[in-house]
Design a protein around this motif. Structure first.
Motif, PDB file in Angstrom:
ATOM      1  N   TYR A  58       0.833  -1.194   0.000  1.00  0.00           N
ATOM      2  CA  TYR A  58       0.000   0.000   0.000  1.00  0.00           C
ATOM      3  C   TYR A  58       0.872   1.250   0.000  1.00  0.00           C
ATOM      4  O   TYR A  58       0.588   2.228  -0.664  1.00  0.00           O
ATOM      5  CB  TYR A  58      -0.903   0.021   1.232  1.00  0.00           C
ATOM      6  N   SER A  97       0.004   0.863  -4.144  1.00  0.00           N
ATOM      7  CA  SER A  97      -1.142  -0.021  -4.365  1.00  0.00           C
ATOM      8  C   SER A  97      -2.305   0.454  -3.510  1.00  0.00           C
ATOM      9  O   SER A  97      -2.109   0.908  -2.388  1.00  0.00           O
ATOM     10  CB  SER A  97      -0.780  -1.455  -3.994  1.00  0.00           C
ATOM     11  N   THR A  98      -3.484   0.377  -4.038  1.00  0.00           N
ATOM     12  CA  THR A  98      -4.625   0.901  -3.300  1.00  0.00           C
ATOM     13  C   THR A  98      -5.494  -0.180  -2.679  1.00  0.00           C
ATOM     14  O   THR A  98      -6.354   0.125  -1.878  1.00  0.00           O
ATOM     15  CB  THR A  98      -5.513   1.762  -4.215  1.00  0.00           C
ATOM     16  N   GLU A  99      -5.321  -1.410  -3.027  1.00  0.00           N
ATOM     17  CA  GLU A  99      -6.188  -2.407  -2.434  1.00  0.00           C
ATOM     18  C   GLU A  99      -5.580  -3.787  -2.513  1.00  0.00           C
ATOM     19  O   GLU A  99      -4.750  -4.074  -3.371  1.00  0.00           O
ATOM     20  CB  GLU A  99      -7.548  -2.428  -3.123  1.00  0.00           C
ATOM     21  N   ALA A 100      -5.999  -4.611  -1.571  1.00  0.00           N
ATOM     22  CA  ALA A 100      -5.762  -6.039  -1.659  1.00  0.00           C
ATOM     23  C   ALA A 100      -7.062  -6.678  -2.098  1.00  0.00           C
ATOM     24  O   ALA A 100      -8.124  -6.337  -1.606  1.00  0.00           O
ATOM     25  CB  ALA A 100      -5.321  -6.604  -0.313  1.00  0.00           C
ATOM     26  N   PHE A 128      -9.188   1.705   5.478  1.00  0.00           N
ATOM     27  CA  PHE A 128      -9.901   1.061   4.382  1.00  0.00           C
ATOM     28  C   PHE A 128     -11.331   0.758   4.797  1.00  0.00           C
ATOM     29  O   PHE A 128     -11.603   0.393   5.932  1.00  0.00           O
ATOM     30  CB  PHE A 128      -9.222  -0.262   4.016  1.00  0.00           C
ATOM     31  N   TYR A 176     -14.420  -1.813   3.538  1.00  0.00           N
ATOM     32  CA  TYR A 176     -14.786  -2.962   2.722  1.00  0.00           C
ATOM     33  C   TYR A 176     -16.261  -3.263   2.947  1.00  0.00           C
ATOM     34  O   TYR A 176     -16.821  -3.010   4.020  1.00  0.00           O
ATOM     35  CB  TYR A 176     -13.986  -4.216   3.112  1.00  0.00           C
ATOM     36  N   PHE A 185     -13.442  -4.440  -1.676  1.00  0.00           N
ATOM     37  CA  PHE A 185     -12.865  -3.113  -1.436  1.00  0.00           C
ATOM     38  C   PHE A 185     -13.816  -1.993  -1.848  1.00  0.00           C
ATOM     39  O   PHE A 185     -14.437  -2.046  -2.909  1.00  0.00           O
ATOM     40  CB  PHE A 185     -11.559  -2.999  -2.210  1.00  0.00           C
ATOM     41  N   THR A 227     -10.033   3.698   0.154  1.00  0.00           N
ATOM     42  CA  THR A 227      -8.855   3.900   0.986  1.00  0.00           C
ATOM     43  C   THR A 227      -8.731   5.382   1.284  1.00  0.00           C
ATOM     44  O   THR A 227      -8.853   6.211   0.382  1.00  0.00           O
ATOM     45  CB  THR A 227      -7.568   3.443   0.274  1.00  0.00           C
ATOM     46  N   TYR A 266      -6.125   8.160   3.317  1.00  0.00           N
ATOM     47  CA  TYR A 266      -4.758   8.202   3.828  1.00  0.00           C
ATOM     48  C   TYR A 266      -4.487   9.315   4.817  1.00  0.00           C
ATOM     49  O   TYR A 266      -3.564   9.212   5.633  1.00  0.00           O
ATOM     50  CB  TYR A 266      -3.763   8.298   2.673  1.00  0.00           C
ATOM     51  N   LEU A 292      -4.390   0.230   8.150  1.00  0.00           N
ATOM     52  CA  LEU A 292      -3.139  -0.313   7.640  1.00  0.00           C
ATOM     53  C   LEU A 292      -2.044  -0.043   8.658  1.00  0.00           C
ATOM     54  O   LEU A 292      -1.802   1.100   9.046  1.00  0.00           O
ATOM     55  CB  LEU A 292      -2.789   0.348   6.312  1.00  0.00           C
ATOM     56  N   GLU A 341       3.334  -5.016   5.854  1.00  0.00           N
ATOM     57  CA  GLU A 341       2.026  -4.417   6.013  1.00  0.00           C
ATOM     58  C   GLU A 341       0.984  -5.457   6.371  1.00  0.00           C
ATOM     59  O   GLU A 341       1.045  -6.594   5.912  1.00  0.00           O
ATOM     60  CB  GLU A 341       1.597  -3.727   4.719  1.00  0.00           C
ATOM     61  N   LEU A 361      -3.506  -5.523   7.495  1.00  0.00           N
ATOM     62  CA  LEU A 361      -4.731  -4.813   7.824  1.00  0.00           C
ATOM     63  C   LEU A 361      -5.263  -5.324   9.161  1.00  0.00           C
ATOM     64  O   LEU A 361      -5.325  -6.526   9.390  1.00  0.00           O
ATOM     65  CB  LEU A 361      -5.787  -5.038   6.736  1.00  0.00           C
TER      66      LEU A 361
END
Lengths: 117, 112
Positions: free
Chosen positions: A99, A103-106, B34, B36, B46, B49, B51, B91, B98, B100
């Motif tokens: 991220y 990258s913006t998403e998994a 995030f 979801y 998703f 996001t 930040y 995150l 990394e 979540l």
């Protein structure tokens, strides 16, 4: 649209047996993850995998668990000796980059429901 | 320890009745938050996001906002197909790795 594929969708196993959960990440992705969700509880991180080795693992991911990328497409989670408390939905996820690298998403798969009896 | 708390646990709305879901967090250095959507028996899908504090993102009837302590998911004039569990995740990074950390979710039901 590319997607993460998990098999089987549901697995029932006897306590003490070994299970292997399979995932096919999106083809150009480099980072792979397993998460689990016990019924009615939150999604929990298990392990991340990059460059053919574990990047990070949670306290849940003990010696009974292992991950492997046996070929160029599959990513597996093995539980050596299952316990009743391992019953949960297991989600595989993949991402193109970190991220923090843009990258913006998994992308998450649909999950494998593991029932230990 | 990093914590993510979502409220309410469950919310029932009439179709067209707008509302907001809350996600509050305590993390050592937020790198991203995030949202979801999760349908029963499915994996998380998703949505957004965010930040930095003050950031907003919109998608159809959904708008996510972020402050230094919490995030809101605003749902405007919802439809029955918006019924799902909405998950918030933060995150967390640790020496470049990394992961979540998820909240327990808000189960949203929109009644026709």
């Amino acid at each position: 649209e590319p997607e993460v594929t998990q098999t089987p969708s549901h697995q029932v196993t006897q306590m003490g047996q070994e299970v292997i959960l399979r995932c096919v990440p999106i083809s150009n992705h480099l980072y792979f993850y397993w998460y689990r969700q016990i019924l009615g509880q939150k999604v929990e991180f298990l392990v991340s995998f990059y460059n053919n080795e574990i990047s990070e693992k949670s306290e849940i991911f003990d010696d009974q668990f292992s991950v492997e990328r046996p070929d160029g497409s599959n990513f597996t989670l093995k539980i050596r000796s299952t316990k009743l408390e391992d019953s949960a939905m297991y989600f595989c996820a993949s991402s193109e980059a970190l991220y923090t690298e843009g990258s913006t998403e998994a992308f998450f798969g649909q999950g494998t429901r593991l029932t230990v009896v | 320890e990093d914590q993510v708390t979502q409220s309410p646990e469950a919310l029932r709305l009439q179709e067209g009745e707008s509302s907001s879901l809350n996600c509050s967090y305590t993390v050592s250095g937020l790198r991203g938050l995030f949202w979801y959507r999760q349908d029963p028996g499915k994996g998380p899908e998703f949505l957004f996001t965010l930040y930095s504090a003050g950031e907003e993102k919109e998608k159809e009837r959904l708008k996510a906002t972020l402050t230094k302590k919490e995030s809101f998911l605003h749902i405007t004039a919802p439809k029955p197909e918006d019924s799902a569990t909405y998950l918030c995740a933060v995150l967390v990074t640790n020496f470049g790795n990394e992961k979540l950390t998820f909240g327990t979710g808000t189960r949203l039901t929109i009644i026709p």
